[in-house]
Design an enzyme around this catalytic site. Structure first.
Site, PDB file in Angstrom:
ATOM      1  N   SER A 156       1.278  -2.908  -3.532  1.00  0.00           N
ATOM      2  CA  SER A 156       2.440  -2.065  -3.255  1.00  0.00           C
ATOM      3  C   SER A 156       3.702  -2.576  -3.955  1.00  0.00           C
ATOM      4  CB  SER A 156       2.631  -1.953  -1.738  1.00  0.00           C
ATOM      5  OG  SER A 156       3.497  -0.908  -1.404  1.00  0.00           O
TER       6      SER A 156
ATOM      7  N   HIS B 144      -3.370   3.523   1.787  1.00  0.00           N
ATOM      8  CA  HIS B 144      -2.504   2.588   1.062  1.00  0.00           C
ATOM      9  C   HIS B 144      -2.908   1.134   1.281  1.00  0.00           C
ATOM     10  CE1 HIS B 144       1.085   1.289  -1.008  1.00  0.00           C
ATOM     11  NE2 HIS B 144       1.476   0.581   0.032  1.00  0.00           N
TER      12      HIS B 144
END
Length: 286
Positions: free
Chosen positions: A102, A254
């Site tokens: 991320s 994610h």
């Protein structure tokens, strides 16, 4: 000693106390960089796999996890990158592989621009990209006395389980341990002060022309159901980075290190050729 067998300690780098977990052996080194509002905990399911093939360094970034919520550190990606490069030096490592998740992906890409000779290959997991700097009005508002209370409210308007549902595709994996771990920093007042500094000081993500200068071989791994950093970002990155490939996983969100750790590990092995590469000389923690 942590549950995964890594040593736990604090190191002082650039006058900041950083929490880290590490294992230095005769295997190639790999640096793990977590993302926004996370910590080394991000890699808890991958570390037992990685340590069979790599020396491991995992560090909580300033403002997150167990590291110092510094009031002097400038919370920009450029500074985070310089700090991680200094950590590599402090561990006596000449170069390393990097696995970054991320926001950590943006830090790793900045490292690739600042010190490409320090990086063998990049593995970016659902990496952030193409975000612009915070709007001027929001930055100016952050100096108002009530702004910290607003951040508390904004973060707390959903409970932790709801936040986690946004990063998991498979909600059945959300358990009390994960909830408690991600809830822990929300009880720290200094955590919110760090968030405000990050909002003010974070520059925009690297521009396409900057990405096109990065020659380091890069593997992008994405969850096709990522609701935080959509897969379209991965397609843009693989187009802008000169030497990159993109792998996607179906029914994955994610937090890819929790949902598909074995798959990620296998792709890391293939990308690095870890079973066939000679091990570099690794120093001791300074």
């Amino acid at each position: 000693m942590s549950l995964n067998g890594l040593k736990q300690t604090y190191i002082r780098v650039a006058n900041i106390n950083l929490y880290c977990e590490y294992l230095l052996n005769d295997k190639p080194p790999i640096l793990l960089i977590h993302g926004f509002a996370s910590s080394t905990y991000t890699f808890r399911r991958m570390i037992p796999l990685l340590q069979k093939q790599f020396s491991i360094i995992a560090i909580d970034l300033p403002g997150f996890g167990k590291s110092e919520k510094s009031t002097s550190f400038v919370y920009s990606f450029h500074n985070y990158a310089k700090l991680m490069i200094e950590c590599i030096h402090q561990f006596g490592i000449s170069n390393t592989y990097i696995v970054a998740h991320s926001m950590g992906g943006q830090i790793a890409l900045n490292m690739a621009i600042i010190a490409p000779e320090k990086i063998n290959k990049l593995i970016l997991l659902c990496s952030s990209g193409y975000l612009k700097r915070s709007k001027r009005l929001l930055i100016c508002s952050s100096y108002l006395p009530f702004f910290e209370k607003f951040i508390h409210y904004y973060v707390g308007r959903k409970d932790v389980r709801d936040h986690l549902k946004n990063v998991f595709f498979n909600h059945a994996l959300i358990n009390d341990e994960i909830i408690n771990e991600f809830a822990r920093p929300l009880a720290e007042k200094e955590f919110y002060k760090s968030l405000i500094r990050l909002l003010r000081q974070r520059e925009g993500d690297l521009l396409p022309q900057q990405l096109q200068e990065i020659q380091i071989p890069t593997l992008l791994i994405w969850g096709e159901e990522d609701q935080v950093v959509p897969i379209q970002v991965g397609h843009r990155l693989v187009s802008d980075l000169p030497d990159a490939q993109l792998i996607t996983y179906e029914k994955t969100g994610h937090l890819i290190t929790e949902e598909k750790p074995e798959n990620v590990f296998e792709n890391i092995l293939i990308h690095t050729g870890a079973t066939n590469i000679p091990s570099p000389t690794i120093g001791t923690l300074r």
